[in-house]
Enzyme design. Structure first.
Site, PDB file in Angstrom:
ATOM      1  N   LEU A  89       0.822  -1.213   0.000  1.00 20.53           N
ATOM      2  CA  LEU A  89       0.000   0.000   0.000  1.00 20.53           C
ATOM      3  C   LEU A  89       0.857   1.263   0.000  1.00 20.53           C
ATOM      4  CD1 LEU A  89      -2.844  -1.013   2.511  1.00 20.53           C
ATOM      5  CD2 LEU A  89      -2.892  -1.071   0.017  1.00 20.53           C
ATOM      6  N   CYS A  90       1.931   1.231  -0.787  1.00 19.25           N
ATOM      7  CA  CYS A  90       2.803   2.407  -0.887  1.00 19.25           C
ATOM      8  C   CYS A  90       3.146   2.680  -2.354  1.00 19.25           C
ATOM      9  CB  CYS A  90       4.059   2.237  -0.051  1.00 19.25           C
ATOM     10  SG  CYS A  90       4.921   0.667  -0.259  1.00 19.25           S
ATOM     11  N   GLY A  91       2.139   2.537  -3.211  1.00 22.23           N
ATOM     12  CA  GLY A  91       2.328   2.851  -4.624  1.00 22.23           C
ATOM     13  C   GLY A  91       3.348   1.945  -5.295  1.00 22.23           C
TER      14      GLY A  91
END
Length: 289
Positions: A89-91
């Site tokens: 969930l950090c691109g």
């Protein structure tokens, strides 16, 4: 066509997701400041270490010096140390580092070299094992570490040195992401062994007298430099991860808002159409009587 109940459930689900992404964005923003300060504080020390090594290396006679500085004279087996995050969930933060490491591994294999991979972080391990499962020698798990310290990096540096001294590889390269800003993280490949000495210009060629001798200082500094560079990479990764997560969650929150507006418009139009239909049926029934 979805019923009104389905549309209401969908809107409620997106709103719940939006609350989560907004909360994650705020948490990442809070963690980013501390991680950024730690990464920026470590840079001068690591850069000064490079300068000192450049000064010392300038006085080393070609073909002599510690193996960590000059290598073992071979270039057949490469160790890729890939540092990524433990969570997603950090691109594209993890993917960009893995992509750089994958390109390097494929290029080395195309040249007939042997590739070994040491993963720091579960996300990089999960992506690389799909293609390089046999080349991965181990996974270093840091999920239980809340704040990165030198005590976490030093064992990794010592293990890399032990592998080199055991003849497990000839060249070691570290992959991580250098933090620039919330929206910019730069995937970086840094050679650890043999030590990659930067061009120091006049400083590197200045004459110094060392006590004890240069070789003794290098024997002490080179192993520590590897741990320092690993520590710096972990700090840069920590800041880059929070910056990337903050940006990704901000985009997710905005997209959720757009989706809520779109679904609300569909809900209102569907409800209006059903009310209009019911009115027409009532009027038709009254006229029939």
């Amino acid at each position: 066509m979805a019923s009104l109940k389905d549309l209401r459930n969908r809107i409620a689900s997106v709103k719940a997701t939006q609350k989560i992404t907004k909360a994650m964005q705020m948490v990442a923003a809070a963690k980013l400041r501390r991680a950024q300060m730690a990464a920026e504080a470590a840079r001068p020390y690591a850069e000064r270490m490079d300068t000192v090594l450049a000064n010392l290396a300038a006085g080393v006679v070609a073909g002599s010096g510690p193996a960590l500085l000059t290598g073992n004279g071979k270039n057949e087996t490469h160790l890729l140390v890939v540092a990524t995050a433990e969570r997603g969930l950090c691109g594209g933060f993890n993917t960009s580092i893995v992509r750089l490491a994958r390109e390097k591994a494929l290029a080395l294999q195309a040249e007939g070299k042997t590739v070994k991979i040491l993963c720091i972080g579960k996300k990089g391990f999960d992506q690389l094992r799909r293609q390089f499962e046999k080349q991965i020698i181990d996974l270093i798990d840091l999920r239980t570490v809340r704040q990165i310290g030198f005590g976490n990096a030093d064992p990794i540096g010592k293990r890399i040195i032990a592998l080199f001294e055991g003849g497990e590889f000839d060249v070691a390269t570290l992959f991580y992401s250098k933090f620039r800003s919330v929206i910019l993280q730069i995937p970086t490949a840094q050679q650890l062994i043999p030590a990659e000495i930067p061009d120091g210009g006049a400083t590197a060629t200045a004459a110094y007298e060392y006590e004890p001798g240069q070789d003794e200082i290098l024997e002490t500094l080179l192993p520590r430099n590897i741990s320092v560079q690993v520590f710096r990479a972990l700090l840069e990764n920590a800041a880059s991860e929070q910056g990337a997560r903050m940006s990704a969650m901000d985009n997710a929150t905005r997209n959720a808002g757009d989706m809520i507006k779109k679904q609300t418009t569909i809900y209102n139009r569907t409800r209006q159409a059903m009310i209009t239909k019911e009115l027409i049926e009532i009027i038709s029934g009254a006229e029939a009587l």
